[in-house]
Scaffold this motif. Sequence first.
Motif, short mmCIF file in Angstrom:
data_model
loop_
_atom_site.label_atom_id
_atom_site.label_comp_id
_atom_site.label_asym_id
_atom_site.label_seq_id
_atom_site.Cartn_x
_atom_site.Cartn_y
_atom_site.Cartn_z
N PRO A 131 11.93 -10.55 94.66
CA PRO A 131 11.16 -10.05 95.80
C PRO A 131 10.73 -11.18 96.73
O PRO A 131 10.16 -12.18 96.28
N GLY A 132 11.04 -11.03 98.01
CA GLY A 132 10.63 -12.01 98.99
C GLY A 132 11.43 -13.30 99.00
O GLY A 132 11.08 -14.23 99.72
N LYS A 133 12.49 -13.34 98.22
CA LYS A 133 13.30 -14.56 98.14
C LYS A 133 14.74 -14.27 98.52
O LYS A 133 15.18 -13.13 98.55
N GLU A 134 15.47 -15.33 98.79
CA GLU A 134 16.87 -15.19 99.13
C GLU A 134 17.70 -14.95 97.86
O GLU A 134 17.32 -15.35 96.77
N ARG A 135 18.84 -14.35 98.05
CA ARG A 135 19.77 -14.15 96.94
C ARG A 135 20.26 -15.50 96.42
O ARG A 135 20.48 -16.44 97.21
N ALA A 157 14.09 -9.96 89.04
CA ALA A 157 14.92 -9.86 90.23
C ALA A 157 15.84 -8.64 90.09
O ALA A 157 15.97 -8.07 89.01
N VAL A 158 16.47 -8.30 91.21
CA VAL A 158 17.60 -7.38 91.15
C VAL A 158 18.84 -8.23 90.91
O VAL A 158 19.07 -9.21 91.63
N TYR A 159 19.61 -7.86 89.91
CA TYR A 159 20.81 -8.60 89.55
C TYR A 159 22.04 -7.85 90.05
O TYR A 159 22.19 -6.65 89.79
N TYR A 160 22.90 -8.59 90.73
CA TYR A 160 24.10 -8.02 91.32
C TYR A 160 25.36 -8.64 90.71
O TYR A 160 25.41 -9.85 90.47
N SER A 176 33.60 -18.70 91.63
CA SER A 176 32.77 -19.14 92.76
C SER A 176 31.32 -18.72 92.58
O SER A 176 31.04 -17.60 92.11
N LEU A 177 30.42 -19.59 93.00
CA LEU A 177 28.99 -19.28 93.02
C LEU A 177 28.50 -19.02 94.44
O LEU A 177 27.30 -19.02 94.69
N PHE A 178 29.44 -18.81 95.37
CA PHE A 178 29.07 -18.60 96.76
C PHE A 178 29.23 -17.13 97.13
O PHE A 178 30.31 -16.56 97.05
N GLY A 179 28.16 -16.53 97.60
CA GLY A 179 28.17 -15.12 97.93
C GLY A 179 29.16 -14.76 99.02
O GLY A 179 29.77 -13.69 98.99
N ASP A 180 29.35 -15.66 99.98
CA ASP A 180 30.25 -15.38 101.09
C ASP A 180 31.71 -15.28 100.63
O ASP A 180 32.55 -14.77 101.37
N LYS A 211 25.65 -2.51 93.41
CA LYS A 211 24.39 -2.20 94.07
C LYS A 211 23.18 -2.79 93.35
O LYS A 211 22.07 -2.71 93.85
N GLY A 212 23.39 -3.33 92.18
CA GLY A 212 22.34 -4.05 91.50
C GLY A 212 21.61 -3.26 90.43
O GLY A 212 21.62 -2.03 90.41
N THR A 213 20.97 -4.02 89.54
CA THR A 213 20.12 -3.45 88.51
C THR A 213 18.87 -4.32 88.40
O THR A 213 18.96 -5.55 88.45
N LEU A 214 17.72 -3.67 88.29
CA LEU A 214 16.45 -4.39 88.33
C LEU A 214 16.06 -4.89 86.95
O LEU A 214 16.05 -4.14 85.97
N VAL A 215 15.70 -6.16 86.90
CA VAL A 215 15.18 -6.78 85.69
C VAL A 215 13.75 -7.23 85.97
O VAL A 215 13.51 -7.96 86.94
#
Length: 127
Positions: A41-45, A92-95, A108-112, A119-123
């Motif tokens: 929450p409130g942070k970048e991916r 966090a939400v994990y994608y 790769s560890l780069f999202g781009d 869609k993610g799962t909340l932990v």
Amino acid sequence: QVQLVESGGGLVQVGGSLRLSCVASVLTLDNYAATWFRQAPGKEREAVSCIGRDASITKYEDFVKGRFTISRDNAKNTVFLQMDNLKPEDTAVYYCAVKRLGNEFICSLFGDDMDFWGKGTLVTVSS
């Protein structure tokens, strides 16, 4: 339509464990490297870990090394993230995301770089 569906999230106490799963449909997962990301929450991916097409390579960000383990079962079109010794900052939400690659020794560890995302799962880790 390609789908990645994450599951296994939930509420856990500090020091506990969870195992996340990411099931792919339509695509053949063994043509793809896979990566787990998270967004608090409130942070970048941020990236967490990645795994090559046949698990020949795995990478971890420093903040999860020794606590998280990424794996895959291509026969089941599934990627896993075993999370142990969880901390409140792991909340966090994990994608799950995948990238088609011809080389099994790359991930790769780069999202781009990613081709498809779940869609993610909340932990949530409670103290």
